[in-house]
Write a protein that holds these residues in place. Sequence first.
Motif, PDB file in Angstrom:
ATOM      1  N   LEU A 161       0.862  -1.191   0.000  1.00  0.00           N
ATOM      2  CA  LEU A 161       0.000   0.000   0.000  1.00  0.00           C
ATOM      3  C   LEU A 161       0.892   1.232   0.000  1.00  0.00           C
ATOM      4  O   LEU A 161       1.702   1.414   0.916  1.00  0.00           O
ATOM      5  CB  LEU A 161      -0.900   0.005   1.242  1.00  0.00           C
ATOM      6  CG  LEU A 161      -1.676  -1.292   1.497  1.00  0.00           C
ATOM      7  CD1 LEU A 161      -2.520  -1.160   2.752  1.00  0.00           C
ATOM      8  CD2 LEU A 161      -2.552  -1.635   0.299  1.00  0.00           C
ATOM      9  N   LEU A 163      -2.106   5.913  -3.633  1.00  0.00           N
ATOM     10  CA  LEU A 163      -3.496   6.175  -3.215  1.00  0.00           C
ATOM     11  C   LEU A 163      -3.870   7.630  -3.522  1.00  0.00           C
ATOM     12  O   LEU A 163      -4.981   7.915  -3.982  1.00  0.00           O
ATOM     13  CB  LEU A 163      -3.673   5.880  -1.722  1.00  0.00           C
ATOM     14  CG  LEU A 163      -3.559   4.397  -1.333  1.00  0.00           C
ATOM     15  CD1 LEU A 163      -3.421   4.233   0.183  1.00  0.00           C
ATOM     16  CD2 LEU A 163      -4.762   3.598  -1.835  1.00  0.00           C
ATOM     17  N   ARG A 191      -7.439   2.445   4.041  1.00  0.00           N
ATOM     18  CA  ARG A 191      -7.034   1.350   3.136  1.00  0.00           C
ATOM     19  C   ARG A 191      -6.639   0.088   3.918  1.00  0.00           C
ATOM     20  O   ARG A 191      -6.901  -1.033   3.485  1.00  0.00           O
ATOM     21  CB  ARG A 191      -5.875   1.841   2.250  1.00  0.00           C
ATOM     22  CG  ARG A 191      -5.352   0.816   1.253  1.00  0.00           C
ATOM     23  CD  ARG A 191      -6.413   0.369   0.255  1.00  0.00           C
ATOM     24  NE  ARG A 191      -5.950  -0.727  -0.602  1.00  0.00           N
ATOM     25  CZ  ARG A 191      -5.967  -2.009  -0.243  1.00  0.00           C
ATOM     26  NH1 ARG A 191      -6.420  -2.388   0.940  1.00  0.00           N
ATOM     27  NH2 ARG A 191      -5.532  -2.942  -1.099  1.00  0.00           N
TER      28      ARG A 191
END
Length: 208
Positions: free
Chosen positions: A29, A34, A71
């Motif tokens: 991630l 993002l 997330r």
Amino acid sequence: MIILLLGPQGSGKGTQGELLSKELGIPLLSTGALLREEIATGSDLGKEMSALMDAGNLVSPDLATRIISERLKKTDALNGALVDGYPRDGRQLEMMFEHFTPSVAIVLDIDDDTAVDRLGGRWVCPDGHIWNINSNQPKKNGLCDNDNKKLFQRADDTENAILQRLAVYHKETAPLITELARRGVKVVRVDASGTIEEIQDKIKSLIK
Ligand code: AMP
């Protein structure tokens, strides 16, 4: 288990993170990715962030924290995740411990000259796969080996933005490494100046 990936821009966090994600079976991630997804939606928030990001400056700590902690709640991250690009400053570090506690921080060390060289040669695909015209070329010129999508250079991989991002890293992010260790996070430092395979082997042996 949450593993942080820290290190200056161009140290290979994205490339090593992708390999490690496959090896450990946990998602990678990236707060930068993002945020770029938000920009791609064309929202007002995205437009606001895009100017900051293109100039190599940080978005607000609240936004970065919200985007990564939301997330991390998705099901694919319930057994753990590799987190690339967070925390980036002291405020984010404090906010991070309010939301989650990482077990390990892998720090990829390289000097600024190597970072500038690497970022200047970096090409990425829309899905975030990373190539480099000097050290990790795709088989077909300008196309991603993984999905055949057209490669492009990031808007913040210009010389001015690269220098600004490195300055922010040294001033705001590098001091967090000592603080993470002080708070019980296992810090693993890796010399990230070798080849992709050499660095990946070093990381794997150090986090065993
Ligand atoms: P990266 O993909 O990690 O190189 O990040 C690209 C850009 O996104 C950075 O230069 C910042 O503008 C922004 N960004 C990424 N992560 C953060 C964060 N944790 N806090 C603030 N800004 C961030």
